[in-house]
Design a protein around this motif. Structure first.
Motif, short mmCIF file in Angstrom:
data_model
loop_
_atom_site.label_atom_id
_atom_site.label_comp_id
_atom_site.label_asym_id
_atom_site.label_seq_id
_atom_site.Cartn_x
_atom_site.Cartn_y
_atom_site.Cartn_z
N TYR A 158 -11.83 14.07 -2.54
CA TYR A 158 -11.16 13.58 -3.75
C TYR A 158 -12.14 12.84 -4.67
CZ TYR A 158 -7.66 11.32 -6.67
OH TYR A 158 -6.92 10.90 -7.74
N TYR A 177 1.91 2.56 -3.37
CA TYR A 177 1.01 3.29 -4.26
C TYR A 177 0.40 4.52 -3.58
CZ TYR A 177 -3.27 0.91 -2.47
OH TYR A 177 -4.29 0.44 -1.72
N GLN A 178 0.57 4.62 -2.25
CA GLN A 178 -0.04 5.75 -1.57
C GLN A 178 0.67 7.06 -1.81
OE1 GLN A 178 -0.19 4.36 2.42
NE2 GLN A 178 -1.60 2.77 1.82
N ARG A 183 -14.56 15.21 -6.33
CA ARG A 183 -13.93 15.96 -7.41
C ARG A 183 -13.93 15.12 -8.68
NH1 ARG A 183 -9.62 18.23 -4.11
NH2 ARG A 183 -8.38 16.47 -4.81
N GLU A 218 -9.92 1.63 1.69
CA GLU A 218 -8.81 0.99 2.38
C GLU A 218 -7.91 2.05 3.05
OE1 GLU A 218 -6.55 -1.58 -0.13
OE2 GLU A 218 -5.26 -2.19 1.53
N LEU A 219 -7.62 3.11 2.32
CA LEU A 219 -6.77 4.18 2.87
C LEU A 219 -7.41 4.80 4.11
CD1 LEU A 219 -5.56 6.07 -0.34
CD2 LEU A 219 -4.19 4.65 1.17
N LYS A 263 -7.55 2.18 7.08
CA LYS A 263 -6.24 1.96 7.68
C LYS A 263 -5.65 3.22 8.32
CE LYS A 263 -5.00 -2.22 5.29
NZ LYS A 263 -4.20 -2.85 4.24
N MET A 322 -9.85 1.39 -3.10
CA MET A 322 -8.58 1.89 -2.60
C MET A 322 -8.80 3.00 -1.57
SD MET A 322 -5.52 3.81 -4.47
CE MET A 322 -5.71 3.22 -6.13
N LYS A 367 -1.32 13.63 -5.21
CA LYS A 367 -2.38 13.95 -6.17
C LYS A 367 -3.64 14.44 -5.42
CE LYS A 367 -4.57 11.65 -10.05
NZ LYS A 367 -4.98 10.33 -10.52
N MET A 368 -3.93 13.79 -4.31
CA MET A 368 -5.12 14.16 -3.55
C MET A 368 -4.98 15.54 -2.92
SD MET A 368 -6.01 10.49 -1.79
CE MET A 368 -7.48 10.91 -0.88
N LEU A 395 -10.93 13.98 3.49
CA LEU A 395 -10.06 14.14 2.33
C LEU A 395 -10.45 13.15 1.22
CD1 LEU A 395 -7.62 15.30 0.84
CD2 LEU A 395 -6.14 13.79 2.16
N HIS A 448 -4.78 6.16 6.88
CA HIS A 448 -3.78 6.93 6.16
C HIS A 448 -4.30 8.30 5.75
CE1 HIS A 448 -0.97 3.67 6.10
NE2 HIS A 448 -1.84 2.87 5.54
N VAL A 449 -5.58 8.38 5.44
CA VAL A 449 -6.18 9.69 5.14
C VAL A 449 -7.48 9.81 5.92
CG1 VAL A 449 -5.21 9.92 2.80
CG2 VAL A 449 -7.44 8.84 3.11
N ASN A 485 0.82 -1.21 0.00
CA ASN A 485 0.00 0.00 0.00
C ASN A 485 0.85 1.26 0.00
OD1 ASN A 485 -2.25 -1.50 0.06
ND2 ASN A 485 -2.55 -1.37 2.26
N LEU A 513 -0.33 9.04 -4.71
CA LEU A 513 -1.76 9.33 -4.61
C LEU A 513 -2.03 10.46 -3.61
CD1 LEU A 513 -4.60 8.55 -5.53
CD2 LEU A 513 -4.71 7.03 -3.57
N PHE A 514 -1.33 10.41 -2.47
CA PHE A 514 -1.47 11.48 -1.49
C PHE A 514 -1.20 12.83 -2.13
CE2 PHE A 514 -0.39 8.84 2.51
CZ PHE A 514 -1.70 8.44 2.59
#
Lengths: 380, 380
Positions: free
Chosen positions: B364, A23-24, B367, B349-350, B353, B346, A30-31, B360, B355-356, A20, A27-28
Motif C-alpha cells: 500500500y 478508522y481501520q 503504491r 501501528e496496524l 498490532k 498509522m 481501500k488497501m 500488505l 491487523h494487517v 483504531n 482503510l482496509f
C-alpha cells in the motif's frame, strides 16, 4: 539500517484500540480494493480454521503466487486470519497461542533427523507441529532437492504435523515474505508449534532469526576452524545452541565443544534481560536430550513472555519486515530499471578500478532511475 | 543484502584497461556535467598534492557540503585525485601507497589516548598520519564534544599528522560517504597512514570495518558480561583485537581477557586465507606493546597484499559503497515522501498490532510512493 535498531511502542489500551477499529475498516477496504468476488476465499478461510490440512496447503499456495489477483486474494485471506487470531487470543492471555521456533545449522549438523525426532516428540505430547523452510537458493543447494518426505519420513506421515515443502524459487525477499505469511496461516490452521528451518545458505539464517520467538542453532560436534558453512555472526543471534550427535565416539568431542561454546557465548552481548544463551547436547540418533531441550525452550518462552520480551520481539519483527519488504521492492525496481541495468556493469567497473568514486556513480545511476521512471509499474 | 555477499572480479589487464580509458572520457564529462568554471578546483587540486594541509582541510569541507554545485565541484576534485593516485601507484607496485586502519572500541577503552600514542609512534617513524572520525551521532555522544584538540593534544600539534574533526551532523549514510571520500583526499594529500575511528555508537563500527584495509577493535580488560556498548557481531569482523590498559593492577585481567578472546576467536569463521585474527596486549599509558602492534599490522598488510586480498577487499568495498549510497538515497526519498510520511505511523501501528500483514502495508505504501512521485527531485 536505522529501522532495525530504534523502535518505540505505545502500550495498547482498550480505548485507543477501539478508536483504531473505527478508522481501520474503510482503510482496509481501500488497501485491498474491490473484494466482492472473493467468496471462494471466505470459504477457504472457514475451512482453514477448522484445521483442514488441504485448505492450509491451498492457502499457502495462494500466498506464494505472484499473480496480482491471487496476491490480492491472499491479503484478503491473511487479514481475515489475523482478525481470527486476535479474537482467539483474547481468551488466552497467559501465553501466546503459538511458539515459533527457528532452526538453522550448517550442512552435516543433522537438521532433518533432528526435526524428525523433535517433531515426533512434540506431536506425542499433543502438540500440532508445522514445519516451514526458508530456502531462497533451492536450485543450488542439495537439501531441498531430496524432498521433504524423504528427509522426514515419519513426521510427514504424522497427522498432527504439517510439513511444507520449500518454495521452489524466488529471491530472499520473496521467500521471506511467503514464509512470514505462511506462519500466520499455520497458526490460523491450529498449529501451535511452528518450526522454521533454513535449508539453503546465505543470509537466510538471519532472516529466520527475525521471524521467530526463539532461534536455535544446531551444530555438529566440531570447533570453529573445522566448521564450514556457518554464517559469520550467526552464533551471536542464537538463543539456544544445540550440539547434535552427542553419542558414541563423538560424545567427548561434543562435551568439549559444549564447554567451548558456553565460554564463547560469554563474550557475546546479552540481548535479553531475562535470558542468557544456553548450549545443550542432544543425540537425534539415540533420542537423548530431547525432553531437556524442550524444557529449555519452554523456560525461554515462559520467562520472555512474562518479561514482555516475547510480545515486543514479535512487534519489532513486524516493523522490521514492513521496512524489509519496502526496501526489497524498491531496490528490485532499481535493479530491473532498463537504463540502470545497461549502465550498471560499466559503473561498477569504473568504481572498482578507482576511476570514479562510489558516490558519483551512485548519483549518476540515481539520476537515470528518477528521470526515466515512466516505466510501467509492475506487480503492484 | 545480496550485493554484500556475492562478488566476482575480472583480473585487470593492460589491454582492457586501455580500452576503458577510451570510453571513460566522454562518460566522465556526462557524469559531471559542465565543469568549465571549476578553475578554483584545479588550483585546489594542485595545492593538495603538494601536501598543503590547508588545502586538504578545504577539500574535505567541500566534500562535506550538501550544496549541489559544491557537490559537483567535489566530484570533479575527487576524480582528479583518483587519477593522480592511479598514476602515482604505477611506480609502486610492491605495496599500495596507503594503509587504511580502522579503529573501534566501546567508551572507556581509551581510544583517544591510544591514537595519540600510536599516531606519535608512527610519525616518529617517518609516516604521515591522518585521523578521520565516523560519528553520525555526534550530537548525543560525549566523545566528539570534547573536541579533537583536547582529545589528542600532542598529535594535533604534530606537523606530520592531520586530525579531522568529526562532521558535526548528518545521517550515517551522509557521514560514511564523506568519510570514504575524505580518505581519498588524505591519500592525495600524501598521507600514507589513514586511521579511521568510530566516535559514536550504533552501526558506525560496521561502516568503518567496510572502509579500511584492517579493522582493529580496542577493548578495555573486561569480559563480555562486563562490557557495555560493544556491538553484536563486531568481534567477528575484527582483524586484530587490541587489549588496552595492560598495565599495573589491570595486567592480570588483561592477560586473562587476551587468552579468552584468543579462544573465542577460534569459533569465528575465518575471513582470510592468509590471516587469523590476533589478540594483542598494549598499554597506552606506559607505551608498551606499540612496536609489537605495528609489526602485527604490517604483517597483515604484507601477507594480505601478497595474497591479493588487500586489493580485492578494496574493490569489494567500493562496490559495496556504490550499492549502499544507492540504497540510502532511495530509502531517504521514500521516507521523505509526503504521502508516505503521513501514512507511515498509522501503517506501522496496524502492522504491529497484527491487523494487517507487513506485506500488505508495504504494498500500500509503495503504491502511494509510486503513483504520487511527481514531487520535486531534491539534492540530485
Amino acid at each position: 539500517m536505522k529501522h532495525e535498531s530504534s523502535f518505540t511502542y505505545a502500550k495498547e489500551d482498550e480505548v485507543s484500540n477501539k478508536k483504531n477499529v473505527n478508522y481501520q475498516l474503510p482503510l482496509f477496504e481501500k488497501m485491498l480494493g474491490n473484494t466482492e468476488n472473493f467468496q471462494d476465499i471466505s470459504e477457504l478461510f472457514k475451512m482453514l480454521i477448522t484445521k483442514d490440512r488441504a485448505s492450509l496447503a491451498k492457502a499457502i499456495t495462494l500466498v506464494e503466487s505472484t499473480h496480482p489477483q491471487k496476491q490480492k486474494k491472499s491479503q484478503f485471506l491473511l487479514t481475515k486470519v489475523l482478525k481470527h487470531l486476535k479474537e482467539e487470543n483474547q481468551h488466552s492471555i497467559k501465553a501466546p497461542q503459538s511458539f515459533r521456533i527457528g532452526l538453522s545449522g550448517p550442512p552435516g549438523s543433522g537438521k532433518s533427523t533432528f526435526i524428525e525426532v523433535f517433531g515426533k516428540y512434540l506431536t506425542g505430547k499433543g502438540h500440532r507441529v508445522a514445519v516451514l523452510a526458508v530456502d531462497p537458493s533451492s536450485s543450488t543447494s542439495g537439501g531441498s532437492l531430496l524432498g521433504d518426505k524423504t528427509r522426514m519420513p515419519e513426521l510427514s506421515r504424522d497427522l498432527s504435523a504439517y510439513i511444507r515443502p520449500s518454495p521452489s524459487s524466488g529471491t530472499l525477499g520473496g521467500v521471506t515474505r511467503t514464509t512470514n505469511e505462511a506462519i500466520v496461516l499455520c497458526e490460523g490452521g491450529g498449529y501451535d508449534i511452528i518450526l522454521v528451518e533454513t535449508v539453503g545458505v546465505g543470509q537466510s539464517e538471519f532472516a529466520v532469526a527475525d521471524m521467530v520467538d526463539i532461534f536455535c542453532l544446531l551444530l555438529p560436534p566440531a570447533g570453529g576452524d573445522e566448521l564450514q558453512g556457518i554464517k559469520k555472526g550467526i552464533v551471536e543471534v542464537a538463543d539456544v545452541v544445540i550440539i547434535n550427535k552427542c553419542d558414541g565416539d563423538l560424545m567427548p568431542a561434543a562435551r568439549r565443544i559444549q564447554a567451548e561454546y558456553t565460554s564463547a557465548l560469554k563474550f557475546m552481548r546479552p540481548r535479553s534481560r531475562v535470558w542468557r544463551p544456553k548450549v545443550t547436547c542432544i543425540s537425534s540418533l539415540e533420542k537423548n536430550g530431547i525432553p531437556e531441550l524442550w524444557n529449555t525452550l519452554q523456560d525461554f518462552q515462559r520467562s520472555s513472555f512474562a518479561a514482555g520480551e516475547l510480545i515486543s520481539r514479535r512487534e519489532r519483527q513486524l516493523k522490521l519486515w514492513l521496512w524489509n519488504h519496502i526496501r526489497d521492492h524498491i531496490m528490485g525496481r532499481f535493479e530491473k530499471h532498463s537504463t540502470v541495468k545497461s549502465l550498471m556493469p560499466m559503473m561498477e567497473e569504473l568504481v572498482v578500478k578507482g576511476h570514479v568514486t562510489p558516490g558519483l556513480a551512485a548519483d549518476y545511476l540515481l539520476r537515470q532511475f528518477i528521470t526515466n521512471s515512466g516505466e510501467k509499474v509492475e506487480s503492484l
